[in-house]
Design a protein around this motif. Structure first.
Motif, short mmCIF file in Angstrom:
data_model
loop_
_atom_site.label_atom_id
_atom_site.label_comp_id
_atom_site.label_asym_id
_atom_site.label_seq_id
_atom_site.Cartn_x
_atom_site.Cartn_y
_atom_site.Cartn_z
N SER A 101 -18.42 41.89 1.31
CA SER A 101 -17.95 40.22 -0.24
C SER A 101 -16.42 39.94 0.54
N THR A 102 -15.60 39.73 -0.16
CA THR A 102 -14.92 39.12 0.05
C THR A 102 -13.18 39.96 -0.52
N CYS A 103 -12.32 39.60 -0.31
CA CYS A 103 -11.00 40.23 -0.44
C CYS A 103 -10.17 39.18 -1.75
N GLY A 108 -5.27 33.73 -0.19
CA GLY A 108 -6.01 32.71 0.70
C GLY A 108 -6.67 32.69 2.64
N VAL A 109 -5.74 34.02 2.58
CA VAL A 109 -6.53 34.40 4.33
C VAL A 109 -7.99 34.39 4.00
N GLY A 110 -8.78 35.16 2.54
CA GLY A 110 -9.29 34.75 2.85
C GLY A 110 -10.62 36.24 3.41
N CYS A 111 -10.14 37.84 3.76
CA CYS A 111 -10.48 39.09 4.57
C CYS A 111 -11.82 39.18 3.45
N GLY A 112 -12.31 39.26 4.30
CA GLY A 112 -13.90 40.20 4.89
C GLY A 112 -13.98 41.25 4.67
N VAL A 113 -14.42 42.05 3.09
CA VAL A 113 -14.17 43.65 2.51
C VAL A 113 -16.05 44.19 2.71
N LEU A 114 -15.87 45.78 3.07
CA LEU A 114 -17.07 46.32 2.83
C LEU A 114 -16.74 47.45 0.97
N ILE A 115 -17.88 46.90 0.55
CA ILE A 115 -17.21 48.12 -0.89
C ILE A 115 -18.40 49.12 -0.77
N SER A 116 -17.76 50.33 -0.80
CA SER A 116 -19.08 51.50 -0.91
C SER A 116 -18.36 51.40 -3.02
N ARG A 117 -19.50 52.29 -2.74
CA ARG A 117 -19.66 52.67 -4.83
C ARG A 117 -20.80 53.99 -5.14
N ARG A 118 -20.59 53.99 -5.87
CA ARG A 118 -21.46 55.66 -5.99
C ARG A 118 -21.73 56.04 -7.92
N ASP A 119 -22.87 55.53 -9.12
CA ASP A 119 -23.10 56.27 -9.86
C ASP A 119 -22.58 54.89 -10.42
N GLY A 120 -22.85 53.49 -10.73
CA GLY A 120 -22.52 52.63 -11.11
C GLY A 120 -20.79 51.84 -10.46
N ILE A 157 -17.44 51.65 -8.41
CA ILE A 157 -16.56 51.09 -6.63
C ILE A 157 -15.57 52.33 -6.98
N THR A 158 -15.50 52.75 -5.47
CA THR A 158 -15.33 54.67 -5.32
C THR A 158 -14.25 53.95 -3.50
N GLY A 159 -14.78 52.65 -2.60
CA GLY A 159 -13.91 52.18 -2.04
C GLY A 159 -13.90 51.12 -1.16
N VAL A 160 -13.49 50.44 -0.34
CA VAL A 160 -13.21 49.21 0.61
C VAL A 160 -12.41 49.63 1.61
N ARG A 161 -13.04 48.75 2.49
CA ARG A 161 -12.33 48.58 3.95
C ARG A 161 -12.58 47.26 4.18
N GLY A 162 -12.28 47.00 5.07
CA GLY A 162 -12.17 45.90 5.95
C GLY A 162 -13.72 45.55 6.61
N ASP A 163 -14.21 44.68 6.42
CA ASP A 163 -15.71 44.12 6.94
C ASP A 163 -15.15 43.82 8.86
N PRO A 164 -15.96 44.17 9.56
CA PRO A 164 -14.85 43.90 10.88
C PRO A 164 -15.49 42.85 11.39
N HIS A 165 -16.60 42.59 11.07
CA HIS A 165 -17.24 41.47 11.07
C HIS A 165 -17.21 40.06 10.59
#
Length: 904
Positions: free
Chosen positions: A6-8, A12-24, A26-34
């Motif tokens: 997803s996106t931060c 307005g930089v508009g960084c890509g993020v990868l969201i981790s989840r468990r049992d409905g 959101i448990t974490g987030v990190r930058g999307d390397p791509h």
């Protein structure tokens, strides 16, 4: 479960993020390397996004009230939207469509924006729809349109890597756009010959990287740029061939420029002539000059002129339309660009169409299938709230923004909200300043819970994807707008049509896409499938395109009537409000590193409070000394509109006669109405953006001898709930601040007044901080009005309140923050002494939020390390891990390292 791309939702930089989840959840987030905006990096705010979506304060159910003297009550969606539709329909019938208004946000998704825009213009028939982007980006819009013909930033992030000279004007990029600043740092490290010029009245973290810092007087940007252009002309550093082939209006600008010789321009700006000449020469002699600019230029009563004056430099030197060159406006909010593209501002139409152009209005009406679009100019943000206050606008719908904190002249704005006949608030949180004025609260889905698109500063469209379902009854913003539209359409016309027959954001995007055909924002070749397959893309992305457009105007053709860019003959005008004997200081507002806007999101994260734990007014040490004010003392700050009481702190990076106050403080965290009690609502006549940056103030030492400090970690661990319960108490003191503590997951309340409050107030505080039980040490001196209470849990300070004189608050707060054992101290914890009863090392201000490292700890490592700056920085990174994660603290680390080398 796999991560969701997803996106931060911050800048307005508009960084890509990868969201981790468990049992409905959101448990974490990190930058999307791509993701091409950030390549995996995230700032301190982005790294903690997962901590902002749960917990106390979420709006979960629709609520409304029919009477202002009663609280809102929970109701069903059907009942609530039906009630609002009845009220809106009745108001429109009685007073006309311009009696209602919509105030929306740069944090909405493009699909949300489109739905609201269509609701206001196609159904209601009003242009009273404006965005809080009016407060940050509208002067950039007007500047681009005035000079280049369209609101389209011509450059891209990759240009940072190709530039030989970067001019940063009115932007503390290091704090406001940290990931972009990492890229500037990397470019400088790769190319030491890269010249960086920073134009800012303050010596900010950004200015620390500069080869040349132009500490101009506030608001003198136009004089600086005209002085630089004068130099470029005299020293033959312009590009006559480019000017002749691709521009018009240069002769008129040259006549104005003659009046701004370097000596005069430098004098107006308060800088040396040599520095002005150096800046002009670096810019003019560069093979590729890039400018980055933000609120320092935009938030001004002549912000359009400031933008145009800077763009004039690029046109005069041909520094546009090629790698490393161009005027690049940095967007403040995550989707302010999307709002501009969809025309969701009072004076715009979709696809950069002109509201005043009858053909443009007719084209939009035909595409929407409605008889016409009103040509009556809508109310922009400041005008809108003025009209509400006068009673011209009866009902206002506010979505995803907090005007009771962010608008200038808060006294007038809050009066308007009180006078409005109906205030509808569509929000993710139920505890913002504006929520207190809402007759109707509609719970909206938030980050990580909704789907759509956003556009960042470089015109790059990214997908936003849900990782979890919205909690309870919260709905996506586009869905709320469309559901209401169906209800309102039935009441106004007796039936519903296909105008709002959307079942998904994808359908909305596809309809919006068709309205961009043939426009500067053409994205007819783009869809969700393409974005999913190819990743984020820059517009324009036309039907036959294989990829987005990286840079604009490479062929020297501009979207104007003649195809030429237009020089604009601007004149320097001073700031809107002058200083005088009564208000002798110039206030500048801006951002903190780890907080965002009104802190309704970032303020929910305890670790983000460490860098700036309390509201403070920053002043030059000489100005404090002249007034016999010591750092840490309280001062009363007055402008011509309001008053605040704040902590005064010294900052040698602020010039004498000036002051700095972060924009984020509102009445949720500070007694009074916050920073914007002081700011003025004077607006730029072309962009309609208010001059939030500058106002005249005076300061006086606050004579408030009665003090209180309460700090505590609640037994249930819910610090946000404790913070919320404590906030009503702020109004009972001349000064009070209430914030989260970054380490102990607690709350800090500080207060001061001329005399002690009533006994019930103190009882409330003791109850809130759980200081009325058996596990509490107590001391009271009724004669002196002094009380002390300390709660211990497993030998540690879990809560405390010192009232009357609050002596010892500093070390008691340290015991709480560091979780140190006090089991052996006993009643000495209550001793009325300013020093700790045992040796205690204060950590100082938190520099590294990621790892919770304070300034004192860093200085200790630096003092114990020998060698050059590189060796000292490496030691801090290795031993403390500072600057190894998000990198937001690197500018301050380097400053401490430099000072350590000099001292050694």
């Amino acid at each position: 479960m796999p991560e969701v791309a997803s996106t931060c939702c911050y800048c307005g930089v508009g960084c890509g993020v990868l969201i981790s989840r468990r049992d409905g959840r959101i448990t974490g987030v990190r930058g999307d390397p791509h993701h091409p905006a950030n390549f995996g990096k995230l700032c301190s705010k982005g790294q903690t996004l997962h901590q902002t979506v749960h917990g106390h304060g979420r709006a979960l159910y629709p609520e409304y009230r029919k009477s202002r003297d009663k609280p809102r009550v929970r109701a069903s969606w059907d009942e609530t939207l039906g009630y609002v539709a009845d009220r809106f329909a009745d108001t429109i019938r009685r007073y006309g469509p311009d009696s209602v208004a919509f105030y929306i946000s740069g944090q909405l998704l493009t699909e949300d924006y489109y739905a609201f825009n269509k609701l206001a213009r196609a159904l209601v028939g009003t242009n009273n729809i404006d965005s809080n982007s009016r407060l940050c980006m509208s002067s950039a819009v007007a500047g681009y349109k005035t000079t280049l013909g369209a609101d389209a930033p011509p450059a891209c992030y990759e240009d940072i890597d190709h530039a030989d000279c970067i001019l940063i004007a009115g932007s503390n990029t290091a704090w406001a756009h940290p990931i972009l600043f990492r890229r500037i740092e990397a470019a400088k490290a790769k190319n030491p010959d890269l010249k960086i010029i920073v134009v800012d009245p303050r010596r900010t973290a950004t200015a620390e990287l500069a080869d040349l810092h132009l500490a101009i007087q506030p608001g003198t940007d136009v004089a600086l740029f005209l002085g630089m252009l004068n130099t470029l002309l005299w020293e033959n550093l312009t590009d006559p061939a480019y000017i002749d082939a691709h521009t018009e209006g240069f002769d008129a600008l040259k006549l104005v420029t003659r009046d701004y010789a370097p000596e005069l321009a430098a004098q107006l700006c308060g800088i040396s002539k040599d520095d002005l000449l150096t800046a002009a020469r670096w810019f003019g002699q560069s093979k590729a000059a890039l400018s980055l600019y933000c609120m320092g230029l935009n938030q001004s009563s002549c912000g359009t002129d400031k933008n145009a004056a800077l763009i004039n430099l690029h046109l005069a030197t041909g520094q546009i339309g090629r790698p490393g060159a161009g005027p690049f406006s940095l967007t403040g909010q995550p989707n302010a660009m999307g709002g501009r593209e969809t025309g969701s501002m009072a004076n715009l139409l979709i696809g950069h169409r002109n509201l005043q152009d009858a053909d443009d209005r007719a084209e939009v009406a035909k595409l929407w299938g409605v008889p016409s679009i009103s040509g009556h100019t809508g109310k922009t943000a400041v005008e809108m709230f003025d009209a509400i206050r006068r009673g011209e606008i009866k009902a206002v719908w506010i979505a995803c923004t907090n005007p009771a904190q962010s608008m200038p002249d808060q006294a007038a704005v809050r009066e308007a909200l009180t006078r409005a006949e109906l205030v509808v608030l569509q929000e993710t949180c139920n505890d913002t300043e504006t929520a207190a004025y809402a007759d109707v609260l509609l719970p909206a889905a938030g980050w990580g819970e909704k789907e759509g698109t956003v556009t960042n500063s470089e015109r790059r469209i990214s997908r936003v994807r849900p990782a979890v379902a919205a909690p309870e009854e919260a709905r996506p913003d586009w869905r709320i707008a469309c559901d209401f539209a169906l209800e309102l359409e039935h009441r106004l016309h007796g039936h519903t049509s296909t105008l709002f027959a959307f079942d998904s954001p994808r359908q909305i995007f596809n309809e919006y896409r068709e309205l961009t055909r043939g426009r500067t924002t053409d994205i007819t070749g783009l869809g969700y499938a393409t974005l999913d397959a190819k990743g984020p893309q820059q517009w324009p992305y036309r039907m036959d395109a294989r990829h987005g457009t990286q840079r604009l105007y490479e062929n020297g053709v501009f979207p104007t009537a003649t195809g030429r860019a237009r020089f604009t003959a601007v004149h320097y005008l001073p700031v809107a409000e002058n200083v005088d004997a009564r208000y002798p200081l110039r206030l500048n507002t801006g951002r903190l590193r780890d907080q965002w806007h009104g802190m309704s999101r970032s303020g929910r994260v305890a670790k983000l409070w460490g860098h700036a734990p309390e509201p403070a007014l920053m002043l030059n040490p000489a100005d404090l000394a002249r007034r016999n004010i010591a750092p840490g003392e309280l001062v009363t700050v007055d402008s011509r509109r309001g008053t605040l009481t704040l902590i005064a702190e010294a900052d040698a990076g602020i010039a004498p006669g000036q002051a700095f106050l972060p924009m984020h403080w509102g009445s949720r965290y500070l007694s009074g109405t916050g920073t914007n009690a002081l700011t003025l609502p004077v607006i730029d006549p072309r962009s309609f953006q208010p001059e939030l940056k500058h106002s005249a103030i005076r300061i006086d030492k606050a004579v408030l001898p009665w003090r209180l400090m309460a700090v505590g970690t609640p037994g249930d661990g819910d610090a946000l709930a404790l913070l919320s319960r404590a906030q009503p108490l702020l109004a009972e003191f001349e000064f009070a601040s209430c914030t989260l503590t970054p380490d102990a997951n607690g709350v800090l309340l500080r207060a001061a007044s001329a005399k002690p409050p009533c006994a019930k107030t103190l009882e409330k505080i003791h109850t809130l901080f759980e200081l009325d039980g058996n596990a509490v040490l107590r001391y009271a001196d009724p004669r002196r009005g002094v009380t002390r209470a300390v709660r211990l849990t497993d030998g540690h300070v879990s809560g405390a309140c010192l009232s009357g004189d609050a002596i010892g608050e500093t070390w008691l707060r340290e015991f709480h923050a560091q979780g140190l054992s006090v089991a052996a101290l006993g009643s000495r914890l209550l001793a009325p002494t300013a020093t700790a009863p045992v040796a205690l090392a204060a950590r100082g201000r938190i520099i590294c939020s990621c790892h919770g490292v304070g300034e004192t700890t860093i200085l200790g490592v630096l003092q114990a390390t020998t060698g050059d700056a590189g060796s000292k920085l490496a030691a801090v990174q290795e031993q403390l891990r500072c600057g190894t994660q998000c990198g937001s603290c690197l500018p301050e680390l380097r400053k401490l390292v430099s000072a350590s080398v000099i001292a050694a």
